[in-house]
Design a protein around this motif. Structure first.
Motif, short mmCIF file in Angstrom:
data_model
loop_
_atom_site.label_atom_id
_atom_site.label_comp_id
_atom_site.label_asym_id
_atom_site.label_seq_id
_atom_site.Cartn_x
_atom_site.Cartn_y
_atom_site.Cartn_z
N LYS A 175 -23.65 22.40 -11.95
CA LYS A 175 -24.29 23.29 -10.99
C LYS A 175 -23.69 23.12 -9.60
CE LYS A 175 -28.72 24.12 -8.68
NZ LYS A 175 -30.14 23.76 -8.63
N TYR A 176 -23.62 21.89 -9.14
CA TYR A 176 -23.18 21.65 -7.77
C TYR A 176 -21.66 21.68 -7.62
CZ TYR A 176 -28.04 20.75 -6.83
OH TYR A 176 -29.39 20.90 -6.70
N ARG A 197 -20.77 25.25 -7.18
CA ARG A 197 -21.18 25.72 -5.85
C ARG A 197 -20.19 25.25 -4.78
NH1 ARG A 197 -26.97 24.13 -3.50
NH2 ARG A 197 -27.64 25.64 -5.05
N SER A 198 -19.73 24.02 -4.88
CA SER A 198 -18.91 23.46 -3.81
C SER A 198 -17.40 23.59 -4.04
CB SER A 198 -19.26 21.98 -3.62
OG SER A 198 -18.96 21.24 -4.78
N ILE A 239 -20.93 17.57 -3.67
CA ILE A 239 -22.06 18.19 -4.39
C ILE A 239 -23.29 18.38 -3.52
CG2 ILE A 239 -21.25 17.43 -6.65
CD1 ILE A 239 -23.59 15.39 -6.64
N HIS A 255 -23.72 17.77 4.29
CA HIS A 255 -23.52 17.72 2.84
C HIS A 255 -23.25 16.32 2.31
CE1 HIS A 255 -19.18 17.87 3.82
NE2 HIS A 255 -19.01 17.37 2.61
N GLY A 307 -25.21 14.95 -0.77
CA GLY A 307 -24.34 14.68 -1.91
C GLY A 307 -24.44 13.23 -2.38
N ARG A 332 -27.69 13.00 -4.32
CA ARG A 332 -27.59 13.66 -5.63
C ARG A 332 -26.73 12.85 -6.60
NH1 ARG A 332 -26.73 19.74 -3.38
NH2 ARG A 332 -28.95 20.25 -3.21
#
Length: 177
Positions: free
Chosen positions: A17-18, A21-22, A57, A79, A83, A86
């Motif tokens: 998912k991340y 996105r990144s 992330i 971030h 990150g 996460r």
């Protein structure tokens, strides 16, 4: 020996998912840079590649009127903090040794100083390797986050790095750069 493989991290739904996105292509490229830099500078390639893979992330998407707003990102982004949190949670969930998960999270936290007040960071070798890997792949205006790579090629490249790390564990003198 790796407790949790890079492939296990990469294929986990939270990482997917991340990473998407990144910028997955950027994350994969940084992972390769981190592997080579870890060998060169004496950092643990397993920790360096995991930190490099997950270093972004925590990105939040900064848009204004539907367009990426790089200036807003530069002024407001934290971030690395998000990150690190996460990544730590994901790695512990996957069964990574808590000490290794913390080292990886700290390398993610310190891969940039963009969110810190004026000053310089005193980084350890792993943290420097992750910062350098990220810097090697940067493009102006954050464009490195928008390069594309297919899911199949990304997984193939991650598995290649896992094999290299596994080979190093078996034969530590062999540098498979």
């Amino acid at each position: 020996m790796q407790k949790v493989t890079l492939t296990e991290v990469f294929t986990h739904p939270i990482a997917q998912k991340y990473l998407k996105r990144s910028g997955m292509a950027h994350a994969i490229s940084c992972t390769y840079h981190a592997y080579r830099l870890a060998l060169k500078h004496g950092a643990d390639p397993d920790l360096a590649t995991k930190a490099a893979l997950l270093h972004d992330i925590g990105h939040y998407e900064w848009y204004t009127d539907g367009e990426w707003d790089y200036e807003k990102y530069k002024q407001n982004d934290i971030h690395a903090i998000k990150g690190a949190e996460r990544a730590h949670k994901l790695l512990v969930r996957l069964g990574e040794h808590p000490k290794a998960a913390k080292e990886i999270a700290l390398a993610i936290l310190l891969h940039t100083d963009s969110y810190l007040p004026e000053g310089t960071l005193n980084q350890n070798t792993l943290q420097k390797v992750v910062r350098l890997a990220d810097e090697k792949d940067e493009e102006p205006e954050g464009l490195h986050h928008y390069r594309q790579i297919s899911d199949e090629l990304a997984l193939k490249k991650i598995r290649e790095i896992d094999r290299k790390i596994s080979d190093l564990a078996i034969n530590p003198l062999k540098k498979s750069v």
